[in-house]
Write a protein that holds these residues in place. Structure first.
Motif, PDB file in Angstrom:
ATOM      1  N   ASN A   1       0.853  -1.181   0.000  1.00 26.16           N
ATOM      2  CA  ASN A   1       0.000   0.000   0.000  1.00 26.16           C
ATOM      3  C   ASN A   1       0.894   1.236   0.000  1.00 26.16           C
ATOM      4  O   ASN A   1       1.658   1.450   0.938  1.00 26.16           O
ATOM      5  CB  ASN A   1      -0.889  -0.013   1.245  1.00 26.16           C
ATOM      6  N   TYR A   2       0.801   2.051  -1.048  1.00 26.12           N
ATOM      7  CA  TYR A   2       1.610   3.262  -1.146  1.00 26.12           C
ATOM      8  C   TYR A   2       0.858   4.501  -0.671  1.00 26.12           C
ATOM      9  O   TYR A   2       1.406   5.590  -0.669  1.00 26.12           O
ATOM     10  CB  TYR A   2       2.080   3.474  -2.594  1.00 26.12           C
ATOM     11  N   GLY A   3      -0.389   4.338  -0.279  1.00 26.53           N
ATOM     12  CA  GLY A   3      -1.184   5.473   0.171  1.00 26.53           C
ATOM     13  C   GLY A   3      -0.993   5.744   1.647  1.00 26.53           C
ATOM     14  O   GLY A   3      -0.214   5.090   2.341  1.00 26.53           O
ATOM     15  N   ASN A   4      -1.736   6.731   2.120  1.00 29.77           N
ATOM     16  CA  ASN A   4      -1.716   7.055   3.544  1.00 29.77           C
ATOM     17  C   ASN A   4      -3.058   7.656   3.936  1.00 29.77           C
ATOM     18  O   ASN A   4      -3.896   7.923   3.089  1.00 29.77           O
ATOM     19  CB  ASN A   4      -0.568   8.013   3.881  1.00 29.77           C
ATOM     20  N   ASN A   5      -3.251   7.846   5.223  1.00 35.31           N
ATOM     21  CA  ASN A   5      -4.480   8.436   5.756  1.00 35.31           C
ATOM     22  C   ASN A   5      -5.737   7.712   5.280  1.00 35.31           C
ATOM     23  O   ASN A   5      -6.742   8.326   4.955  1.00 35.31           O
ATOM     24  CB  ASN A   5      -4.574   9.922   5.395  1.00 35.31           C
ATOM     25  N   GLY A   6      -5.674   6.393   5.208  1.00 35.53           N
ATOM     26  CA  GLY A   6      -6.845   5.619   4.821  1.00 35.53           C
ATOM     27  C   GLY A   6      -7.163   5.634   3.340  1.00 35.53           C
ATOM     28  O   GLY A   6      -8.234   5.206   2.931  1.00 35.53           O
ATOM     29  N   ASN A   7      -6.251   6.141   2.529  1.00 38.04           N
ATOM     30  CA  ASN A   7      -6.437   6.179   1.078  1.00 38.04           C
ATOM     31  C   ASN A   7      -5.401   5.280   0.414  1.00 38.04           C
ATOM     32  O   ASN A   7      -4.336   5.741   0.022  1.00 38.04           O
ATOM     33  CB  ASN A   7      -6.290   7.612   0.548  1.00 38.04           C
ATOM     34  N   PRO A   8      -5.708   3.990   0.294  1.00 42.84           N
ATOM     35  CA  PRO A   8      -4.725   3.069  -0.276  1.00 42.84           C
ATOM     36  C   PRO A   8      -4.457   3.346  -1.754  1.00 42.84           C
ATOM     37  O   PRO A   8      -5.365   3.682  -2.513  1.00 42.84           O
ATOM     38  CB  PRO A   8      -5.361   1.697  -0.087  1.00 42.84           C
TER      39      PRO A   8
END
Length: 73
Positions: free
Chosen positions: A48-55
């Motif tokens: 997962n390269y996202g953050n803050n619950g936004n994958p």
């Protein structure tokens, strides 16, 4: 909404869950749900390269994962 991000020297095409689901469905010629993609992230099959619950999922990692799975079958 396709997103590009720089990691090291190369660029990776990143998808959100919905885009990854559509891409995988098209790549495999069968339905791949958002839940299927979430499972792959949750259990460490893809990163997962996202953050803050936004994958965000890298296209090349999805492709490699499904390529490896298809070899086993």
């Amino acid at each position: 909404m396709n997103q590009l991000a720089l990691f090291g020297r190369g660029e990776k095409k990143l998808f959100n869950l919905q885009e990854a689901s559509k891409w995988a469905s098209k790549y495999l010629n069968r339905k791949v749900s958002v839940s299927n993609i979430s499972y792959l992230i949750q259990y460490g099959r893809i990163k997962n390269y996202g953050n803050n619950g936004n994958p965000l999922i890298a296209e090349n990692e999805l492709k490699e994962y499904y390529r490896a799975i298809n070899k086993k079958e």
